[in-house]
Design an enzyme around this catalytic site. Structure first.
Site, PDB file in Angstrom:
ATOM      1  N   ASP A 450       0.857  -1.189   0.000  1.00  0.00           N
ATOM      2  CA  ASP A 450       0.000   0.000   0.000  1.00  0.00           C
ATOM      3  C   ASP A 450       0.889   1.234   0.000  1.00  0.00           C
ATOM      4  O   ASP A 450       2.079   1.154   0.304  1.00  0.00           O
ATOM      5  CB  ASP A 450      -0.864   0.034   1.279  1.00  0.00           C
ATOM      6  CG  ASP A 450      -2.012  -0.965   1.210  1.00  0.00           C
ATOM      7  OD1 ASP A 450      -2.431  -1.272   0.096  1.00  0.00           O
ATOM      8  OD2 ASP A 450      -2.459  -1.427   2.269  1.00  0.00           O
ATOM      9  N   ASP A 754      -4.931  -3.387   4.686  1.00  0.00           N
ATOM     10  CA  ASP A 754      -5.444  -2.855   5.956  1.00  0.00           C
ATOM     11  C   ASP A 754      -6.958  -2.949   6.067  1.00  0.00           C
ATOM     12  O   ASP A 754      -7.503  -3.018   7.149  1.00  0.00           O
ATOM     13  CB  ASP A 754      -4.984  -1.404   6.165  1.00  0.00           C
ATOM     14  CG  ASP A 754      -5.278  -0.512   4.964  1.00  0.00           C
ATOM     15  OD1 ASP A 754      -6.130  -0.897   4.135  1.00  0.00           O
ATOM     16  OD2 ASP A 754      -4.665   0.557   4.856  1.00  0.00           O
ATOM     17  N   ASP A 758      -9.459  -6.309   1.894  1.00  0.00           N
ATOM     18  CA  ASP A 758      -8.127  -6.813   1.530  1.00  0.00           C
ATOM     19  C   ASP A 758      -7.935  -8.260   1.973  1.00  0.00           C
ATOM     20  O   ASP A 758      -6.941  -8.893   1.593  1.00  0.00           O
ATOM     21  CB  ASP A 758      -7.025  -5.952   2.179  1.00  0.00           C
ATOM     22  CG  ASP A 758      -6.868  -4.602   1.499  1.00  0.00           C
ATOM     23  OD1 ASP A 758      -7.115  -4.529   0.283  1.00  0.00           O
ATOM     24  OD2 ASP A 758      -6.510  -3.629   2.179  1.00  0.00           O
TER      25      ASP A 758
END
Length: 1040
Positions: A450, A754, A758
């Site tokens: 990310d 997170d 996901d």
């Protein structure tokens, strides 16, 4: 050997099949101590029983929740519940069991009879606004229980001692020792006849003690880590202040705040909430989410928040919840063993079989030679107690050879190394949830990370704002508030409404009286900006009532609310989120006067340029918009509109790159690990950050999620190798990328996540990395490792430790195989040639401890060095015992066997040993034993690096290695000089000590020569798409 291991001892690192687990267990033979060998291995029978019990329990819960029993409710309604005396004295109006039963059975009638939420709150003496008073917590824990689940008490140290004593070969040796003591006293008298047997007993005691201490420490480390894994931080309101507490500190009466991805920490009832959807599959097995409303207000511990947000009143904790009972079954059966543990069980099995053959041959050769010797002297019919003692000694030596030959410590060395790595990683802000992740991370070839919070600091501030056709930069200046207010006076009111009404965060008073913002970093930045503009959170929230909330999620990429306006009774919708998405839903824009005007194509293009300009400066961009809802007759009165919004502002949020990230990325690239950014953010923002981090190169590819989604398989195969940035991606795009990298490109993929959505990608990846700060409980539960500080540098640290674990085990295996082969061959050759063995049972037990427990402590716990990240990743299916290792093992074995054989057969002449034949033989045997031990000490130092000549690099960084070395040499000196009666040694002169040390040190020179011999690459290395462990590195003189 490798083919045998692949066939029988290969398991997947994630979700191994039941068949593979059973196959390797049935292949394991010659186990000296099953309880110790299989302690860190899943008990399949217990696991099956636990699964059966869990299924039954889930069925009962499902029946309790979903089947309404009118007759039972009717009977229950007539019952009078007596309030327990201790509850009444504590000032509460309802007992723990009664309160827990209302929620557990979803008893709506009892709930309403007791006054609903307000009534229950009154009965447990708590305010739904201010929460629990801290001074009441001990009383509540005493009456209603602790939020902890029943766990088996940890094994005591003495249990580990008892377990170590279950070693079959040690039991046989103890029996031999007892018989030896009896026969010795009968033939040699007291106390001379006692020494041989007592020496074995003392050595067994020492082995058991060291083994038990090592196992006990490992167990304690795993227990502490397991407790840390289960510890969840919960948002509660206590004494009027919102705060975070550990799930273990939760009590009945606590007011808990829930949001998307949270785990419900205890049983409770809904106080208030918006669009609350709960996933109860972990508890009941039902996959359909349940909507929790005021008409169905019950929340059960262990369930997950799938959508919405809420406040709940805790009514039951710990073992009074169904989740508590279920957790007991979850902990049974143990965790899956790691691939390296299984592989080393296979290596131990192969070596054990060879050792057994040598032990039997040694015993037969010694016995036959003894009988032949008696026959030659005509004594074949005359047998004495002394002869029986000699045969018993032969048997003890054979059993001790099995003790040495079966490397019980190999699989346990993996556990030791993993426990050590996990503890160190915990200190480095990485919590390993699954043991195998430590190993697998050493093989990672690709990291999909990310952007927000991982590459950046996650400390966000509004840096720029575009509104009313102009861009304003926000500077840290005392006068900035006045400048801003005057610049946007026309839109100030609607802007503040948009900021304070449409937010998932809260402004609360801290204990120090100052304002604290609780929420995500993005929400915090926007609220801070609103406060800078002079807005007041509570004042704006009171102006209107929130009717409906659509919380932000990674699919919609926006958050919307519908509020009622207090002045004219109308309704207004606010929306904020990804700039392009919000802009696309707008048909009007606010002008300088605060009036809405139609949004032309030219204006839309101009605003898009503003957005791209912000993004190119590495700013996160969001748009704020509103819509007045007048006519609701044709639609659901509380539905939030999706289009025809009026654009208020474009906000640019600064989120700087974390210090050290660029260096961490460079380290990963040098280690052969590709780093890709997968983010939901604007592509220009993502590209700017990726360039700053050194991820995006000139020939790299940056694309958006929708474009990636539409690619054909052929296009994907062409694009993925060059792909470095994927922006505006959905969780499904991340899942698709991970699947493609694993299945088509055979990469070992680590992925960060997170959000709740996901979870599939984290589950699919070889190593799922969840964020500890920004991550939801759902994401953490699907992950293998939790990055506690959300920092990319920590991911690189995990990769380094993964490589360290693998190579440390290789070092230990190289060391142990050398000791094994030398000990077996030396005793066997001596038995064949001279009819006696230079190493006695006591001495072999000591050697076993050096190589097994102490060797594992020294080599399996070596900290990682920088050189590990200058090597390619470890391949998926490479040979564990590499040709480099075989070169070192064979070379050292030949050297040790030659020098020890020379000492055995010509030592008396070479060293000019004087005195009687018995004295010279005893001195020579002691010298051989001493030299053998020093050969292992120096070979242990050699094993610190299998390829580089300089093995002393970082020598003083590992205090454990130095401690083991010093302890080994110290105790060896005591055995030779002071414990000769028990160890069958005699004190040596300083010249003979020096001889032993110099011959042992000769292995260092041998190692240098061996490392100059180039090793041909393995077949796999030349054909594999990815690197074959460490064998692609050059080996030879240039490695110096």
């Amino acid at each position: 050997m490798e083919d045998y291991l692949r066939k029988n001892f290969a398991v997947e690192h994630k979700r191994p099949s039941e068949e593979a687990l059973r196959r390797w267990r049935s292949a394991v033979a010659l186990v000296k101590n099953r309880s110790r060998r299989f302690r860190m291995v899943a008990d399949l029978a217990k696991r099956a029983e636990a699964d059966r019990r869990r299924t039954l329990l889930q069925e009962k819960i499902r029946v309790a929740i979903y089947v309404q029993k009118a007759a039972l409710n009717f009977i229950d309604a007539g019952k009078q519940v007596v309030l327990p005396e201790d509850v009444r004295k504590a000032g509460f109006g309802i007992g723990a069991d009664e309160l827990a039963s209302i929620v557990r059975t979803h008893d709506m009638r009892s709930f309403q009879d007791r006054g609903g939420v307000e009534g229950l709150a009154k009965k447990v003496s708590v305010s739904v606004t201010n929460g629990v008073v801290p001074t009441d917590i001990p009383i509540r824990q005493n009456i209603y229980g602790y939020n902890k689940f029943a766990e088996k008490p940890p094994k005591s140290f003495w249990m580990f001692v008892w377990e170590a004593l279950h070693d079959l070969t040690l039991i046989i040796l103890m029996v031999c020792a007892v018989v030896s003591i009896g026969a010795g006293i009968a033939t040699e008298g007291w106390p001379e006849g006692l020494y041989d047997g007592l020496g074995i007993v003392l050595c067994i005691f020492l082995v058991v003690l060291v083994t038990a201490i090592s196992d006990y420490k490992q167990s304690s480390q795993f227990r502490d880590l397991d407790k840390e894994k289960k510890n969840i931080l919960v948002h509660v309101t206590r004494d009027g202040c919102r705060q975070k507490i550990s799930i273990y500190d939760l009590v009945v009466g606590d007011i808990v705040h829930l949001s998307i991805g949270d785990q419900v920490p205890a049983d409770g009832v809904l106080i208030s909430g918006y669009s609350l959807s709960i996933d109860e599959s972990s508890l009941s097995g039902e996959s359909e989410p349940v909507n929790v409303t005021q008409h169905r207000p019950f929340l059960l511990a262990g369930t997950k928040v799938q959508d919405g947000s809420a406040k709940m009143l805790v009514t039951a904790v710990g073992m009074r919840t169904e989740w508590g009972r279920l957790m007991v079954t979850l902990s049974e059966g143990g965790v899956d063993e790691t691939p390296l543990q299984v592989k080393l069980n296979g290596v131990a099995t192969v070596i054990g079989k060879i050792g057994l053959v040598f032990a039997v041959l040694t015993f037969l050769v010694l016995t036959i030679r003894f009988i032949v010797k008696k026959a030659k002297h005509g004594e074949i019919e005359n047998w004495s107690g002394s002869d029986a003692l000699t045969l018993l000694n032969f048997f003890a030596i054979a059993v001790t050879i099995i003790v040495v030959a079966v490397p019980e410590g190999l699989p346990l060395a993996v556990t030791l190394s993993l426990a050590f790595a996990m503890k160190k990683l915990m200190n480095d802000k990485a919590l390993v949830r699954h043991l195998s992740a430590c190993e697998t991370m050493g093989s990672a070839t690709s990291i999909c990370t990310d952007k927000t919070g991982t590459l950046t600091t996650n400390h966000m501030v509004v840096n720029k704002i575009w509104t009313c056709g102009r861009t304003i930069s926000i500077e840290e200046d005392n006068k900035m508030e006045d400048v801003l207010r005057s610049s946007i006076s026309g839109v100030l009111d609607i802007l503040l409404q948009s900021i304070f009404q449409n937010t998932g965060a809260e402004v609360v008073k801290g204990k120090d009286g100052r304002n604290n913002i609780l929420g995500s970093p993005t929400e915090t930045a926007i609220l801070e900006f609103g406060l800078l503009l002079g807005g007041e959170f509570k004042k704006h929230r009171k102006e209107s009532e929130i009717l409906k909330v659509e919380p932000f999620n990674s699919v919609k990429k926006k958050m919307s609310v519908l509020v009622s306006l207090s002045n004219d009774g109308g309704k207004r919708a606010f929306s904020k989120g990804a700039s392009e998405i919000i802009l696309e839903s707008c048909s009007k824009v606010i002008n300088v006067d605060g009036k809405a005007e139609p949004l032309s194509k030219e204006q839309k293009k101009s605003i898009t340029n503003v957005i791209n300009g912000f993004a190119s400066e590495a700013l996160r961009t969001l748009c704020l918009a509103f819509k007045d809802v007048k006519d609701t007759s044709s639609v659901d009165s509380n539905s939030i509109p999706q289009d025809n919004y009026t654009l208020i502002a474009v906000i640019g949020i600064k989120d700087p790159v974390r210090p050290g990230v660029r260096q961490a990325v460079e380290t990963c690239l040098a280690a052969g690990i590709t780093v890709r950014v997968v983010t939901g953010d604007n592509i220009n923002t993502a590209k700017a950050i990726a360039r700053e981090c050194g991820i995006l190169t000139d020939d790299g590819l940056a694309i958006e999620g929708p474009n990636f989604r539409d690619m054909s398989p052929g296009q994907m195969e062409e694009a993925i190798p060059k792909l470095q940035v994927m922006a505006r991606s959905l969780p499904l795009d991340k899942h698709k990328l991970v699947t493609y990298l694993r299945k088509e490109f055979k990469e070992v993929v680590a992925v960060t996540g997170d959000g709740t959505n996901d979870a599939p990608a984290l589950h699919e990846a070889d190593i799922g990395l969840a964020m500890g700060i920004a991550g939801t409980e759902v994401a953490k539960e699907s992950a293998d490792v939790i990055i506690m500080d959300d920092n990319f540098s920590t991911i690189q640290t995990v990769a380094r430790w993964g490589r360290a674990v693998y190579i440390n085990i290789q070092k230990f295996v190289q060391f142990q195989l050398t000791v094994n082969i030398v000990a077996l061959m030396l005793n066997f050759i001596s038995a064949c040639v001279s009819g006696s063995t230079p190493l006695t049972a006591v001495q072999l037990l000591w050697v076993n401890m050096i190589m097994d427990t102490l060797g594992a402590l020294a080599l399996a716990t070596e900290p990682p060095h920088e050189g590990l990240m200058k090597r390619p990743p470890i391949g998926r299916d490479v040979a564990f015992i590499t040709r480099v290792m075989w070169r070192n093992i064979i070379g050292q074995t030949i050297y040790q066997l030659i020098v020890l054989a020379i000492l055995k057969f010509d030592g008396k002449r070479l060293l000019k040993l004087s005195g009687s034949d018995a004295t010279a033989t005893a001195t020579l045997n002691t010298l051989i034993f001493n030299t053998f031990v020093f050969c292992q000490v120096f070979n242990e130092i050699n094993s610190r690096d299998m390829e580089k000549i300089n093995v002393f690099q970082g020598f003083f960084d590992s205090w454990l290695f130095i401690t083991v070395m010093v302890s080994t040499v110290g105790f060896q000196s005591i055995m030779v000089e002071l414990l000769g009666t028990f160890a069958e040694t005699v004190p040596l002169s300083w010249e003979l000590w020096l001889t032993s040390v110099l011959i042992g040190a000769g292995s260092l020179i041998v190692a240098v020569i061996l490392k100059c011999i180039p090793v041909e690459k393995c077949k796999e290395a030349s054909t594999a798409k990815h690197h074959d462990g460490y064998e692609q590195l050059s080996s030879g003189p240039d490695m110096a």
